[in-house]
Design a protein around this motif. Structure first.
Motif, mmCIF file in Angstrom:
data_model
loop_
_atom_site.group_PDB
_atom_site.id
_atom_site.type_symbol
_atom_site.label_atom_id
_atom_site.label_comp_id
_atom_site.label_asym_id
_atom_site.label_seq_id
_atom_site.Cartn_x
_atom_site.Cartn_y
_atom_site.Cartn_z
ATOM 1 N N SER A 65 -37.079 47.447 25.405
ATOM 2 C CA SER A 65 -38.143 47.192 24.427
ATOM 3 C C SER A 65 -38.193 45.726 24.019
ATOM 4 C CB SER A 65 -37.928 48.059 23.184
ATOM 5 O OG SER A 65 -36.679 47.761 22.563
ATOM 6 N N GLU A 66 -37.370 44.889 24.645
ATOM 7 C CA GLU A 66 -37.352 43.468 24.299
ATOM 8 C C GLU A 66 -38.608 42.766 24.813
ATOM 9 O OE1 GLU A 66 -33.906 40.979 23.834
ATOM 10 O OE2 GLU A 66 -32.751 42.415 25.031
ATOM 11 N N SER B 291 -24.342 40.064 21.973
ATOM 12 C CA SER B 291 -24.882 39.574 20.709
ATOM 13 C C SER B 291 -26.366 39.833 20.553
ATOM 14 C CB SER B 291 -24.604 38.069 20.570
ATOM 15 O OG SER B 291 -25.273 37.343 21.591
ATOM 16 N N ASP B 292 -27.094 39.937 21.673
ATOM 17 C CA ASP B 292 -28.545 40.100 21.623
ATOM 18 C C ASP B 292 -28.951 41.239 22.540
ATOM 19 O OD1 ASP B 292 -31.224 39.820 21.242
ATOM 20 O OD2 ASP B 292 -31.429 37.931 22.329
ATOM 21 N N VAL B 293 -29.362 42.370 21.953
ATOM 22 C CA VAL B 293 -29.777 43.529 22.743
ATOM 23 C C VAL B 293 -31.086 44.073 22.183
ATOM 24 C CG1 VAL B 293 -27.406 44.147 23.332
ATOM 25 C CG2 VAL B 293 -28.459 45.139 21.297
ATOM 26 N N ALA B 294 -31.731 44.941 22.952
ATOM 27 C CA ALA B 294 -32.968 45.571 22.502
ATOM 28 C C ALA B 294 -32.697 46.478 21.311
ATOM 29 C CB ALA B 294 -33.583 46.377 23.650
ATOM 30 N N ASP B 295 -33.753 46.766 20.551
ATOM 31 C CA ASP B 295 -33.614 47.583 19.344
ATOM 32 C C ASP B 295 -33.105 48.982 19.654
ATOM 33 O OD1 ASP B 295 -34.534 45.469 17.843
ATOM 34 O OD2 ASP B 295 -36.628 46.152 17.842
ATOM 35 N N ASP B 296 -33.387 49.480 20.855
ATOM 36 C CA ASP B 296 -32.973 50.833 21.206
ATOM 37 C C ASP B 296 -31.581 50.878 21.845
ATOM 38 O OD1 ASP B 296 -33.804 49.460 23.433
ATOM 39 O OD2 ASP B 296 -34.658 51.215 24.434
ATOM 40 N N LYS B 297 -30.868 49.743 21.856
ATOM 41 C CA LYS B 297 -29.533 49.673 22.426
ATOM 42 C C LYS B 297 -28.515 49.287 21.357
ATOM 43 C CE LYS B 297 -30.506 50.354 26.853
ATOM 44 N NZ LYS B 297 -29.934 51.456 27.654
ATOM 45 N N GLU B 298 -27.297 49.820 21.487
ATOM 46 C CA GLU B 298 -26.201 49.413 20.623
ATOM 47 C C GLU B 298 -25.603 48.108 21.154
ATOM 48 O OE1 GLU B 298 -25.200 50.809 17.860
ATOM 49 O OE2 GLU B 298 -26.500 52.568 17.936
#
Length: 258
Positions: free
Chosen positions: A161-162, A237-244
């Motif tokens: 979703s990025e 440090s930087d992942v999509a909103d739907d990922k932990e």
């Protein structure tokens, strides 16, 4: 897929006998673990890998292959439980260490590739070169450190979703960036039959900083067979909103040395 992964790991383990013929230059270990439950909860987890060290006059080389597969009974939208793949990851790496005149110092070149079906990134390839030094050297323990520049080429998952700075979806897109790598590798021989290891590695980049940690305790069962309990942490440090941002894994495996 379970049988395919298990067959590959067993086949690779068998072929490592050829590398073990010259014990002066090759040190090979294979690692394999499986957890299968049934009844109220049905889960299948397979984990395995091969690690080979090649010790030469001027070089120490290390090769690794690892695989993880997991499936669980998951309740679908209709409320019916069905078996689904919940984790699948494969990785391979190679590193060559050129020995310097200084004790336990080396120049290294490193390359790796990770294919992760459920991670923050679908795939990641890294190449790096740098300097390594032993910071602690005792008969029962040592600590090595490495640092150097590198380059990472990675792909976002198809379901990501990025978006980029212009609002365009990054799903399935590939990007690359210059990174800095650092690693600390600690080994403590507690006794003749027990060993503790701790590995921390950091890949720092503008897009993402990835930190990996493995804490492990190995207990010898006999001359060639060990039991390994490990706890792995991977943080992006930087992942999509739907990922932990943080993934953890606790494993119990058997390690065989050739």
């Amino acid at each position: 897929m379970k049988l395919k992964l298990l067959s590959i790991l067993v086949a690779v383990s068998a072929t490592t006998n050829a590398f073990a013929e010259d014990a002066r230059t090759w040190e090979v270990t294979s690692e394999l673990g499986a957890i299968i439950t049934s009844g109220n909860t049905e889960t299948t987890t397979l984990k395995g890998g091969i690690k080979a060290l090649h010790n030469l006059e001027s070089w120490n080389n290390e090769y690794k292959i690892n695989g993880l597969y997991k499936e669980d009974n998951v309740e679908n939208e209709a409320g019916i439980k069905e078996k689904q793949r919940t984790n699948e990851k494969y990785s391979l790496s190679a590193q060559g260490n050129y020995k310097l005149n200084e004790d336990h110092a080396h120049l290294y070149i490193y390359g790796s590739h990770v294919s992760d079906y459920f991670g923050a990134y679908r795939s990641e390839s890294v190449i790096s070169a740098g300097y390594g030094q032993r910071l602690l050297d005792r008969s029962d323990m040592w600590l090595n450190a490495e640092i150097g520049p590198g380059y990472k080429y990675f792909q976002y998952p198809d379901t990501s979703s990025e978006v980029d700075e212009n609002g365009n979806s990054l799903a399935g897109e590939r990007e690359g960036e210059v990174i800095a790598l650092g690693k600390l590798d600690y080994n403590w021989q507690i006794s003749d039959n027990a060993k503790f290891t701790q590995l921390v590695a950091v890949e720092y980049g503008d897009t993402n900083t990835k930190t990996r940690s493995e804490t492990a305790l190995l207990a010898k069962i006999n001359g060639s067979l060990q039991m390994k309990v490990a706890y792995n942490i991977t943080n992006n440090s930087d992942v999509a909103d739907d990922k932990e941002s943080t993934d953890t894994e606790t494993s119990l495996t058997l390690v065989y040395s050739f």
